[in-house]
Design an enzyme around this catalytic site. Structure first.
Site, PDB file in Angstrom:
ATOM      1  N   ASP A 162       0.861  -1.071   0.045  1.00 46.36           N
ATOM      2  CA  ASP A 162       0.009   0.154   0.052  1.00 46.36           C
ATOM      3  C   ASP A 162       0.822   1.185   0.141  1.00 46.36           C
ATOM      4  O   ASP A 162       1.857   1.327   0.714  1.00 46.36           O
ATOM      5  CB  ASP A 162      -0.922   0.031   1.291  1.00 46.36           C
ATOM      6  N   GLU A 207      -2.145  -6.823   7.796  1.00 44.93           N
ATOM      7  CA  GLU A 207      -2.097  -5.433   8.352  1.00 44.93           C
ATOM      8  C   GLU A 207      -1.203  -5.175   9.274  1.00 44.93           C
ATOM      9  O   GLU A 207      -0.915  -5.875  10.169  1.00 44.93           O
ATOM     10  CB  GLU A 207      -3.341  -5.349   9.061  1.00 44.93           C
ATOM     11  N   ARG A 208      -0.304  -4.302   8.880  1.00 43.27           N
ATOM     12  CA  ARG A 208       1.084  -3.769   9.760  1.00 43.27           C
ATOM     13  C   ARG A 208       0.668  -2.778  10.836  1.00 43.27           C
ATOM     14  O   ARG A 208       0.120  -1.888  10.481  1.00 43.27           O
ATOM     15  CB  ARG A 208       1.955  -3.359   8.600  1.00 43.27           C
ATOM     16  N   GLU A 227       2.484   2.932   3.310  1.00 43.84           N
ATOM     17  CA  GLU A 227       3.575   2.349   3.820  1.00 43.84           C
ATOM     18  C   GLU A 227       4.920   2.931   3.179  1.00 43.84           C
ATOM     19  O   GLU A 227       5.834   2.570   3.769  1.00 43.84           O
ATOM     20  CB  GLU A 227       3.692   1.017   3.638  1.00 43.84           C
ATOM     21  N   ASP A 237      -2.304  -3.568   4.373  1.00 47.20           N
ATOM     22  CA  ASP A 237      -1.266  -2.686   4.109  1.00 47.20           C
ATOM     23  C   ASP A 237      -0.229  -3.784   3.119  1.00 47.20           C
ATOM     24  O   ASP A 237       0.323  -3.259   2.327  1.00 47.20           O
ATOM     25  CB  ASP A 237      -0.374  -2.779   5.207  1.00 47.20           C
TER      26      ASP A 237
END
Length: 619
Positions: A338, A400-401, A341, A369
């Site tokens: 994404d 998902e980070r 990021e 992400d």
């Protein structure tokens, strides 16, 4: 007597600089830095301004340190040039006047400048390589022409092609220009190469200094000057000349619009490029430019036509994706990052992925992400500059980070539950939470550590997410690299087919786990469009969001309520059929939720009843 006319301007001419040699050297350094697009040009420019104001002669570079904007670096450069000057002209060579050879070249260049003020009739235009204006010493100085594939070359061609579109607005914004020019450039306009801090966008500074590009307004608008338009036109014609090869010199090479009235024998390469760019925006490999950098379309018939063409292209690509079957070896596994990021000082993750040799794309993801796609390998098509974009199917893994401080903030503002709910509903069955502990950065948080640890455990145990804990960005990049390698090995012998998200049944995930030699995946475009956060929502989805705003009512519990009462209207009808107030409060208490099939409980049931049935303000 008539009054004496007022004299304007300086009464005395300014004295000449007593250090012309130093002045010349600094000017050369500034010009070289400007030509390379280096920011040191501004340092040399400030030093030049200080030197011009200094009225006394300088014997060496060290003495210049007393002047403003002169540091150790500039003084050392002047001393090195001074030593070279002494070696070539002797230790007694004067330094406070220019040598005769330099004076002669200055006089010659001034004559050329004066003669150029009376231009001669123009002859037939020369090729780009032969157009070299006269410079110092009578030698031909090469005209600035950006190399093919560079940022400057791509920017000039993009602005020129945009100027040919009927009804164009005459300028382009930065985000718009980067997105349109990226396919024509070999380097990224946003992400620097390894070991460098410069991107392809840095060449725009050189175009502005060469008076080829004009930057105005705020936000910045970029347009071509007359010189830039002339150069861009020549570059465009050369591009078409290379592409057409055998050539149709008698035909009009400026036809770039689709549906031209020229004969069918004319190959319209520019129109093909536009079609490919539309397809690439729909489902092909995203440009390194962040896909979220969108802009308002121009208010004209041309923009509406292009939007309509892009929408029809999207439908065509989606139809082509239905029923796609990719055999082993006909696709590559690509990591999608994404664009969020890569902004706001987060470029370290991208640099680590580059060092690890990971095949990745930066694009706009509406949920998560990171994810992986299987991209079809395509071969170039005769008559087109670039191969068509390969179809993409999304693998079942999505990440998902979360930094620990971001996790804290998302819990406090309610994003944490919503993100988990959207990840569960996105259509991918193996969501992963990547939690970065961040070392000492997690010591100053608004929530106690025990609350954060409990939230992480609930995510893994209750919500069914796989949780991976890492220490910093490097470990995150290492995990993404290992996952990419693992998925490449996992899918190397698999045949994958495209499935529709709408036709996905409740029993499909179990059946998919039993498949060994093949798997069914969604197309990337269908996945990403279905995950849009602010899209039009059904009454059922709005009801689910309302329920999840209640403290203690998680996504699993909201789904369980929706299975019995899909809308607010159906729930209110059920309340009306209850004989007593106590029965209304206990209506939802026996609804089962989650894997363990626990009861929703009387407390939450009472809260929901009070929310929807209380007359007046809630206490």
């Amino acid at each position: 007597m008539p009054p004496e006319p007022v004299r304007l301007g300086r009464k005395r001419p300014l004295p000449a600089c007593p250090n012309p040699l130093f002045l010349q050297w600094l000017t050369e350094l500034r010009d070289q830095a400007a030509e390379r697009g280096q920011k040191t040009q501004y340092v040399y420019q400030k030093a030049l301004g200080s030197l011009k104001k200094y009225p006394l002669p300088l014997r060496n570079g060290k003495e210049a340190k007393i002047l403003q904007n002169f540091g150790d670096g500039i003084c050392k450069i002047l001393d090195d040039r001074l030593e070279k000057h002494y070696r070539e002209n002797g230790r007694d060579a004067p330094i406070h006047s220019l040598p005769k050879s330099v004076k002669a070249s200055y006089q010659h260049s001034s004559k050329l400048a004066s003669s150029s003020s009376n231009p001669r009739p123009q002859k037939e235009p020369l090729p780009l390589e032969s157009r070299r204006p006269q410079g110092d010493g009578g030698r031909r100085k090469r005209e600035y022409v950006p190399q093919k594939g560079s940022g400057g070359h791509a920017v000039l061609l993009t602005l020129y092609r945009q100027s040919l579109v009927p009804g164009t607005k005459g300028f382009m914004f930065k985000n718009e220009l980067q997105t349109e020019a990226q396919p024509l450039c070999d380097k990224s306009f946003t992400v620097p190469d390894l070991g460098s801090k410069y991107t392809a966008w840095s060449s725009v500074t050189t175009l502005i200094q060469k008076e080829l590009l004009l930057k105005t307004h705020n936000p910045a608008r970029y347009s071509l000057t007359e010189l830039g338009l002339d150069l861009a036109e020549r570059l465009h014609e050369e591009e078409k000349g290379r592409g057409e090869g055998l050539g149709a010199k008698g035909k009009d090479e400026r036809c770039v619009a689709k549906g031209t009235e020229e004969g069918s024998a004319t190959v319209d390469l520019t129109a093909d490029e536009d079609e490919e760019e539309d397809e690439r925006d729909v489902c092909g490999p995203a440009d390194v430019v962040p896909a979220s950098t969108t802009w308002a379309p121009s208010q004209g018939s041309a923009s509406r036509d292009m939007d309509q063409a892009q929408r029809s292209q999207t439908v065509d690509v989606d139809r082509a994706a239905k029923g796609v079957s990719l055999s082993p070896g006909s696709y590559d596994i690509v990591l999608c990052v994404d664009f969020i990021e890569t902004t706001g000082g987060k470029q370290e993750l991208v640099k680590e992925l580059q060092r690890n040799g990971v095949n990745f794309d930066i694009r706009k993801l509406h949920v998560g992400d990171f994810l992986w796609v299987a991209r079809e390998r395509v071969t170039p098509v005769p008559g087109q500059l670039r191969p068509p974009p390969g179809r993409e199917l999304v693998l079942d893994y999505i990440i998902e980070r979360k930094r620990i401080d971001d996790l804290c903030g998302s819990i406090m503002d309610g994003r944490f539950k919503e993100q988990k709910f959207r990840l569960k509903r996105c259509g991918l069955h193996k969501p992963i939470y990547l939690v970065e502990e961040c070392g000492s950065a997690g010591a100053h948080l608004s929530l106690p550590e025990s609350t954060l640890q409990q939230a992480i455990i609930n995510t893994q145990v209750v919500d069914g997410f796989f949780v991976k804990r890492v220490q910093d960005v490097k470990e995150s990049a290492a995990y993404l690299t290992v996952m990419t390698r693992h998925l490449e090995k996992l899918y190397q012998n698999r045949t994958i087919i495209c499935r529709s998200r709408e036709l996905e049944g409740d029993g499909e995930p179990e059946a998919r786990r039993q498949e060994k030699a093949s798997c069914s995946l969604m197309s990337f475009n269908e996945f990403n469009q279905g995950a849009v956060k602010n899209k039009c929502q059904t009454v059922r989805e709005v009801f689910a969001r309302q329920l999840m705003q209640i403290s203690g009512l998680s996504g699993d519990k909201a789904v369980a309520v929706l299975e019995h009462y899909s809308t607010v209207s159906s729930l209110l009808k059920a309340y009306d059929q209850c004989p007593s107030e106590a029965d209304k409060e206990k209506l939802l208490s026996n609804i089962k939720y989650g894997k363990l099939k626990r009861n929703l409980g009387p407390a939450l049931s009472r809260t929901v009843y009070q929310l929807y049935c209380t007359q007046g303000p809630l206490s």
